[in-house]
Design an enzyme around this catalytic site. Structure first.
Site, PDB file in Angstrom:
ATOM      1  N   MET A  32      -2.042  10.287   0.435  1.00  0.00           N
ATOM      2  CA  MET A  32      -3.016  11.109   1.158  1.00  0.00           C
ATOM      3  C   MET A  32      -2.370  11.782   2.367  1.00  0.00           C
ATOM      4  O   MET A  32      -3.064  12.282   3.257  1.00  0.00           O
ATOM      5  CB  MET A  32      -4.208  10.259   1.608  1.00  0.00           C
ATOM      6  CG  MET A  32      -4.947   9.649   0.412  1.00  0.00           C
ATOM      7  SD  MET A  32      -6.662   9.295   0.738  1.00  0.00           S
ATOM      8  CE  MET A  32      -6.512   8.150   2.095  1.00  0.00           C
ATOM      9  N   HIS A  36       4.484   8.014   6.477  1.00  0.00           N
ATOM     10  CA  HIS A  36       5.305   7.174   7.343  1.00  0.00           C
ATOM     11  C   HIS A  36       6.380   6.509   6.503  1.00  0.00           C
ATOM     12  O   HIS A  36       6.515   6.803   5.302  1.00  0.00           O
ATOM     13  CB  HIS A  36       4.424   6.146   8.073  1.00  0.00           C
ATOM     14  CG  HIS A  36       3.492   5.396   7.149  1.00  0.00           C
ATOM     15  ND1 HIS A  36       3.952   4.543   6.165  1.00  0.00           N
ATOM     16  CD2 HIS A  36       2.139   5.394   7.046  1.00  0.00           C
ATOM     17  CE1 HIS A  36       2.924   4.032   5.515  1.00  0.00           C
ATOM     18  NE2 HIS A  36       1.804   4.538   6.027  1.00  0.00           N
ATOM     19  N   GLU A  37       7.094   5.585   7.115  1.00  0.00           N
ATOM     20  CA  GLU A  37       8.227   4.935   6.453  1.00  0.00           C
ATOM     21  C   GLU A  37       7.804   4.161   5.189  1.00  0.00           C
ATOM     22  O   GLU A  37       8.594   3.999   4.257  1.00  0.00           O
ATOM     23  CB  GLU A  37       8.918   4.030   7.479  1.00  0.00           C
ATOM     24  CG  GLU A  37      10.303   3.557   7.125  1.00  0.00           C
ATOM     25  CD  GLU A  37      11.239   4.656   6.610  1.00  0.00           C
ATOM     26  OE1 GLU A  37      11.988   4.368   5.670  1.00  0.00           O
ATOM     27  OE2 GLU A  37      11.213   5.790   7.147  1.00  0.00           O
ATOM     28  N   GLY A  38       6.559   3.685   5.146  1.00  0.00           N
ATOM     29  CA  GLY A  38       6.069   3.011   3.934  1.00  0.00           C
ATOM     30  C   GLY A  38       6.046   3.971   2.751  1.00  0.00           C
ATOM     31  O   GLY A  38       6.506   3.644   1.645  1.00  0.00           O
ATOM     32  N   HIS A  39       5.530   5.180   2.995  1.00  0.00           N
ATOM     33  CA  HIS A  39       5.532   6.191   1.937  1.00  0.00           C
ATOM     34  C   HIS A  39       6.973   6.594   1.587  1.00  0.00           C
ATOM     35  O   HIS A  39       7.293   6.781   0.416  1.00  0.00           O
ATOM     36  CB  HIS A  39       4.757   7.434   2.386  1.00  0.00           C
ATOM     37  CG  HIS A  39       3.328   7.172   2.764  1.00  0.00           C
ATOM     38  ND1 HIS A  39       2.869   7.280   4.050  1.00  0.00           N
ATOM     39  CD2 HIS A  39       2.255   6.805   2.023  1.00  0.00           C
ATOM     40  CE1 HIS A  39       1.575   7.002   4.083  1.00  0.00           C
ATOM     41  NE2 HIS A  39       1.180   6.698   2.875  1.00  0.00           N
ATOM     42  N   SER A 187       0.643   2.133   8.424  1.00  0.00           N
ATOM     43  CA  SER A 187      -0.545   2.764   7.853  1.00  0.00           C
ATOM     44  C   SER A 187      -0.795   4.074   8.577  1.00  0.00           C
ATOM     45  O   SER A 187      -0.562   4.178   9.786  1.00  0.00           O
ATOM     46  CB  SER A 187      -1.763   1.846   8.042  1.00  0.00           C
ATOM     47  OG  SER A 187      -2.957   2.576   7.821  1.00  0.00           O
ATOM     48  N   ARG A 189      -3.502   5.067   9.339  1.00  0.00           N
ATOM     49  CA  ARG A 189      -4.604   4.820  10.276  1.00  0.00           C
ATOM     50  C   ARG A 189      -4.136   4.149  11.565  1.00  0.00           C
ATOM     51  O   ARG A 189      -4.914   4.083  12.524  1.00  0.00           O
ATOM     52  CB  ARG A 189      -5.693   3.984   9.602  1.00  0.00           C
ATOM     53  CG  ARG A 189      -6.427   4.750   8.496  1.00  0.00           C
ATOM     54  CD  ARG A 189      -7.625   3.995   7.954  1.00  0.00           C
ATOM     55  NE  ARG A 189      -8.461   4.836   7.104  1.00  0.00           N
ATOM     56  CZ  ARG A 189      -8.418   4.883   5.768  1.00  0.00           C
ATOM     57  NH1 ARG A 189      -7.560   4.116   5.107  1.00  0.00           N
ATOM     58  NH2 ARG A 189      -9.206   5.687   5.089  1.00  0.00           N
TER      59      ARG A 189
HETATM   60  P1  AMP Z   1      -2.017   6.283   1.416  1.00  0.00           P
HETATM   61  O1  AMP Z   1      -1.568   7.694   1.476  1.00  0.00           O
HETATM   62  O2  AMP Z   1      -1.816   5.560   2.714  1.00  0.00           O
HETATM   63  O3  AMP Z   1      -3.358   6.103   0.833  1.00  0.00           O
HETATM   64  O4  AMP Z   1      -1.051   5.523   0.446  1.00  0.00           O
HETATM   65  C1  AMP Z   1      -0.262   6.129  -0.544  1.00  0.00           C
HETATM   66  C2  AMP Z   1       0.624   5.068  -1.156  1.00  0.00           C
HETATM   67  O5  AMP Z   1       1.483   4.542  -0.145  1.00  0.00           O
HETATM   68  C3  AMP Z   1      -0.175   3.879  -1.708  1.00  0.00           C
HETATM   69  O6  AMP Z   1       0.437   3.444  -2.920  1.00  0.00           O
HETATM   70  C4  AMP Z   1      -0.009   2.848  -0.624  1.00  0.00           C
HETATM   71  O7  AMP Z   1      -0.111   1.520  -1.089  1.00  0.00           O
HETATM   72  C5  AMP Z   1       1.387   3.139  -0.130  1.00  0.00           C
HETATM   73  N1  AMP Z   1       1.590   2.597   1.219  1.00  0.00           N
HETATM   74  C6  AMP Z   1       0.812   2.802   2.307  1.00  0.00           C
HETATM   75  N2  AMP Z   1       1.283   2.098   3.362  1.00  0.00           N
HETATM   76  C7  AMP Z   1       2.373   1.415   2.914  1.00  0.00           C
HETATM   77  C8  AMP Z   1       3.293   0.504   3.511  1.00  0.00           C
HETATM   78  N3  AMP Z   1       3.187   0.131   4.793  1.00  0.00           N
HETATM   79  N4  AMP Z   1       4.284  -0.004   2.744  1.00  0.00           N
HETATM   80  C9  AMP Z   1       4.399   0.348   1.441  1.00  0.00           C
HETATM   81  N5  AMP Z   1       3.574   1.223   0.824  1.00  0.00           N
HETATM   82  C10 AMP Z   1       2.563   1.740   1.543  1.00  0.00           C
END
Ligand code: AMP
Length: 282
Positions: A32, A36-39, A187, A189
């Site tokens: 969405m 960030h670094e998770g993505h 996150s 958020r």
């Molecule tokens: P989002 O855009 O935050 O809804 O998430 C997109 C994808 O990124 C989803 O598969 C999430 O699970 C993943 N995601 C979000 N935050 C993290 C994180 N901290 N570590 C790993 N993957 C993440």
């Protein structure tokens, strides 16, 4: 070099077809935005597994409840494009809501049972929105593999089930949660948190780790683990616990004793910001 941003289904299909003709495998990361670094870690995993990587950036209206943060969800496409490109993406698909949901869209995907707990009851309609948009994106991109984060454990479990039940030819990969140095799960958020809330937020992961530690020390009674977890979270100033559960990691159903792999999952409001996180006990 920046990966191009396209906004139409036709453009994605054309770019993916060209990559296929060149003999490339296709990897996909749905997001969405407000990346960030998770993505970034998902994009890197996709680039390691596949030769042409598509990232979608779409704030999906159908997965937000009427009182949720759809309108104010952060939108940072330029920075997202940079992060995706640096992490190995080849194409960014950032459609409008009208492109994804033309008038008279009346078909939705529902996965039963796995939404009975956690964010299912807490966010009515959320997973129906997630499944519908993920299946649509899979049909648009037609990837070989798609990468999801363990941070959204219930989402990953539900998407895996949908792919299995509907014979979708996509390999679902789940990548580890990326955390800040103090343990807070990254996150989009987190940027809503005030400095005081941000300072308290690492307590969420600490409480999850403490639950793991209690289990490792021999506690197998799930009701006791859940109440200790909820009490620890409720003691954080300004926190409101939405849920604090220990469930069967496979079925996401309640569990009375720790006799199989368990998912410890929490949702906590810090002020008006709702944060989720989880760990596994195996
Ligand atoms: P989002 O855009 O935050 O809804 O998430 C997109 C994808 O990124 C989803 O598969 C999430 O699970 C993943 N995601 C979000 N935050 C993290 C994180 N901290 N570590 C790993 N993957 C993440």
């Amino acid at each position: 070099m920046l990966a191009p941003v396209v906004t139409t289904v036709a453009e994605v299909r054309e770019a993916v077809a060209a990559a296929r003709r060149a003999g490339k495998t296709i990897g996909f990361v749905p997001t969405m935005g407000a990346l960030h670094e998770g993505h970034a870690s998902l994009v890197r995993a996709a680039a390691a597994a596949s030769q042409f990587v598509v990232v979608s950036v779409f704030v999906n209206p159908t997965q937000f409840g009427p009182k949720e943060d759809f309108a104010k969800y952060p939108r940072t496409l330029e920075a997202d494009q940079k992060l995706c490109s640096e992490s190995g993406a080849h194409l960014i698909f950032a459609p409008s809501a009208a492109e994804m949901y033309p008038e008279r869209s009346v078909t939705f995907v529902e996965v039963k049972e796995l939404d009975a707990e956690l964010d299912g009851p807490a966010r009515p309609g959320h997973f129906r929105g997630v499944c519908t948009v993920v299946l649509k994106l899979f049909n648009i991109v037609q990837p070989d593999a798609a990468h999801f984060g363990a941070k959204d454990a219930q989402q990953a479990r539900i998407v895996r089930q949908m792919v299995r039940d509907l014979n979708v030819p996509v390999a679902v990969r789940v990548e580890p949660t990326v955390r800040e140095p103090d343990g807070l799960a990254m996150s989009s958020r987190n940027r809503y948190l005030s400095p005081a809330e941000r300072a308290l937020a690492p307590a969420i992961y600490r409480a999850l780790r403490n639950t793991q530690a209690r289990a490792a020390a021999g506690e197998i009674d799930v009701a006791r683990l859940e109440s200790a977890l909820a009490a620890e979270l409720a003691a954080v100033p300004g926190a409101r616990v939405d849920y604090a559960r220990v469930l069967d990691a496979n079925t996401l159903q309640p569990l009375s004793r720790l006799d199989r792999e368990a998912l410890v999952a929490v949702a906590v409001f810090l002020g008006t910001t709702r944060l989720i996180d989880n760990v596994v006990i195996d």
